[in-house]
Design an enzyme around this catalytic site. Structure first.
Site, PDB file in Angstrom:
ATOM      1  N   ARG A 101     -44.672 -80.965 -41.627  1.00  0.00           N
ATOM      2  CA  ARG A 101     -44.700 -81.747 -42.859  1.00  0.00           C
ATOM      3  C   ARG A 101     -46.036 -81.689 -43.583  1.00  0.00           C
ATOM      4  O   ARG A 101     -46.136 -82.029 -44.749  1.00  0.00           O
ATOM      5  CB  ARG A 101     -44.345 -83.207 -42.557  1.00  0.00           C
ATOM      6  CG  ARG A 101     -42.907 -83.370 -42.123  1.00  0.00           C
ATOM      7  CD  ARG A 101     -42.591 -84.782 -41.673  1.00  0.00           C
ATOM      8  NE  ARG A 101     -42.783 -85.756 -42.735  1.00  0.00           N
ATOM      9  CZ  ARG A 101     -43.161 -87.004 -42.540  1.00  0.00           C
ATOM     10  NH1 ARG A 101     -43.404 -87.458 -41.322  1.00  0.00           N
ATOM     11  NH2 ARG A 101     -43.299 -87.829 -43.553  1.00  0.00           N
ATOM     12  N   GLU A 119     -42.855 -94.011 -47.619  1.00  0.00           N
ATOM     13  CA  GLU A 119     -43.538 -92.724 -47.748  1.00  0.00           C
ATOM     14  C   GLU A 119     -42.564 -91.573 -47.939  1.00  0.00           C
ATOM     15  O   GLU A 119     -41.416 -91.621 -47.494  1.00  0.00           O
ATOM     16  CB  GLU A 119     -44.422 -92.456 -46.537  1.00  0.00           C
ATOM     17  CG  GLU A 119     -43.673 -92.202 -45.253  1.00  0.00           C
ATOM     18  CD  GLU A 119     -44.604 -91.797 -44.136  1.00  0.00           C
ATOM     19  OE1 GLU A 119     -45.140 -90.670 -44.183  1.00  0.00           O
ATOM     20  OE2 GLU A 119     -44.786 -92.597 -43.209  1.00  0.00           O
ATOM     21  N   ARG A 174     -48.655 -86.716 -48.938  1.00  0.00           N
ATOM     22  CA  ARG A 174     -47.595 -87.715 -49.052  1.00  0.00           C
ATOM     23  C   ARG A 174     -47.683 -88.433 -50.392  1.00  0.00           C
ATOM     24  O   ARG A 174     -48.756 -88.547 -50.980  1.00  0.00           O
ATOM     25  CB  ARG A 174     -47.702 -88.804 -47.972  1.00  0.00           C
ATOM     26  CG  ARG A 174     -47.687 -88.330 -46.540  1.00  0.00           C
ATOM     27  CD  ARG A 174     -46.281 -87.941 -46.080  1.00  0.00           C
ATOM     28  NE  ARG A 174     -46.270 -87.659 -44.659  1.00  0.00           N
ATOM     29  CZ  ARG A 174     -46.622 -86.498 -44.117  1.00  0.00           C
ATOM     30  NH1 ARG A 174     -47.048 -85.520 -44.876  1.00  0.00           N
ATOM     31  NH2 ARG A 174     -46.573 -86.333 -42.805  1.00  0.00           N
ATOM     32  N   HIS A 177     -53.592 -86.975 -45.236  1.00  0.00           N
ATOM     33  CA  HIS A 177     -52.825 -87.752 -44.259  1.00  0.00           C
ATOM     34  C   HIS A 177     -53.337 -89.182 -44.121  1.00  0.00           C
ATOM     35  O   HIS A 177     -53.731 -89.625 -43.049  1.00  0.00           O
ATOM     36  CB  HIS A 177     -52.788 -87.046 -42.898  1.00  0.00           C
ATOM     37  CG  HIS A 177     -51.614 -87.442 -42.066  1.00  0.00           C
ATOM     38  ND1 HIS A 177     -51.711 -88.309 -41.004  1.00  0.00           N
ATOM     39  CD2 HIS A 177     -50.313 -87.112 -42.152  1.00  0.00           C
ATOM     40  CE1 HIS A 177     -50.524 -88.488 -40.475  1.00  0.00           C
ATOM     41  NE2 HIS A 177     -49.654 -87.771 -41.156  1.00  0.00           N
TER      42      HIS A 177
END
Length: 163
Positions: free
Chosen positions: A135, A124, A139, A154
């Protein structure tokens, strides 16, 4: 050990080069940006699930089936991703450097939202979210078979990235 005195960053670059060479040989493509752009897919009832196999134009212009890992899954063209995600894709292609220490670590796929693979298959990378102090939720997840997936929630849902 033969690589004991070689800097880690150089080992990552060499690993990326060997992986790319293996993928080029296996897939018969000509480079990192050789995958054709995808057409838009429709999804059913806002669930994010693809309603069918997406046609992807080939180099000759004739439609072909989407890559095997993208069949039956929601897809997104790399060019349609947020700029921050495109920046991360470019960093992945270069082998870094990455902004977050967690980038490049193993993604466990505990949510089982991606095809089941052995542990260590997926990695990731953080896609920065403007305005977030941490963060954030976005992703890019890569697979050892050359696949790329994007999530902006997420890991709840993923779209296969067509490059």
């Amino acid at each position: 050990m033969i690589f004991r005195n070689v800097p880690r960053s150089l080992l990552r670059v060499l690993g990326a080069v060997f992986l790319c060479a293996a993928l080029v040989g296996a897939a018969g493509c000509s480079g990192k940006n050789s995958a054709p752009a995808a057409t838009t897919t429709s999804t059913s009832a806002g669930t994010g699930a693809s309603t069918g196999v997406e046609a992807v134009p080939s180099r000759s212009g004739a439609p072909t089936a989407a890559p095997g890992w993208a069949k039956g899954r929601a897809t997104v063209r790399a060019a349609a991703l947020p700029q921050q995600a495109r920046d991360v894709l470019a960093l992945i292609d270069k082998g870094g450097p990455y902004q977050y220490r967690q980038d490049g670590t193993v993604f466990g796929n505990f949510e089982k939202a991606l095809p089941q693979q052995k542990r260590g298959y997926y990695h990731e990378f953080t896609v920065k979210t403007p305005g977030e102090r941490d963060r954030g939720a976005r992703r890019i997840v890569t697979g050892q078979g050359g696949e790329f997936f994007y999530t902006d929630d997420h890991y709840e849902t993923f779209k296969a990235v067509l490059r």
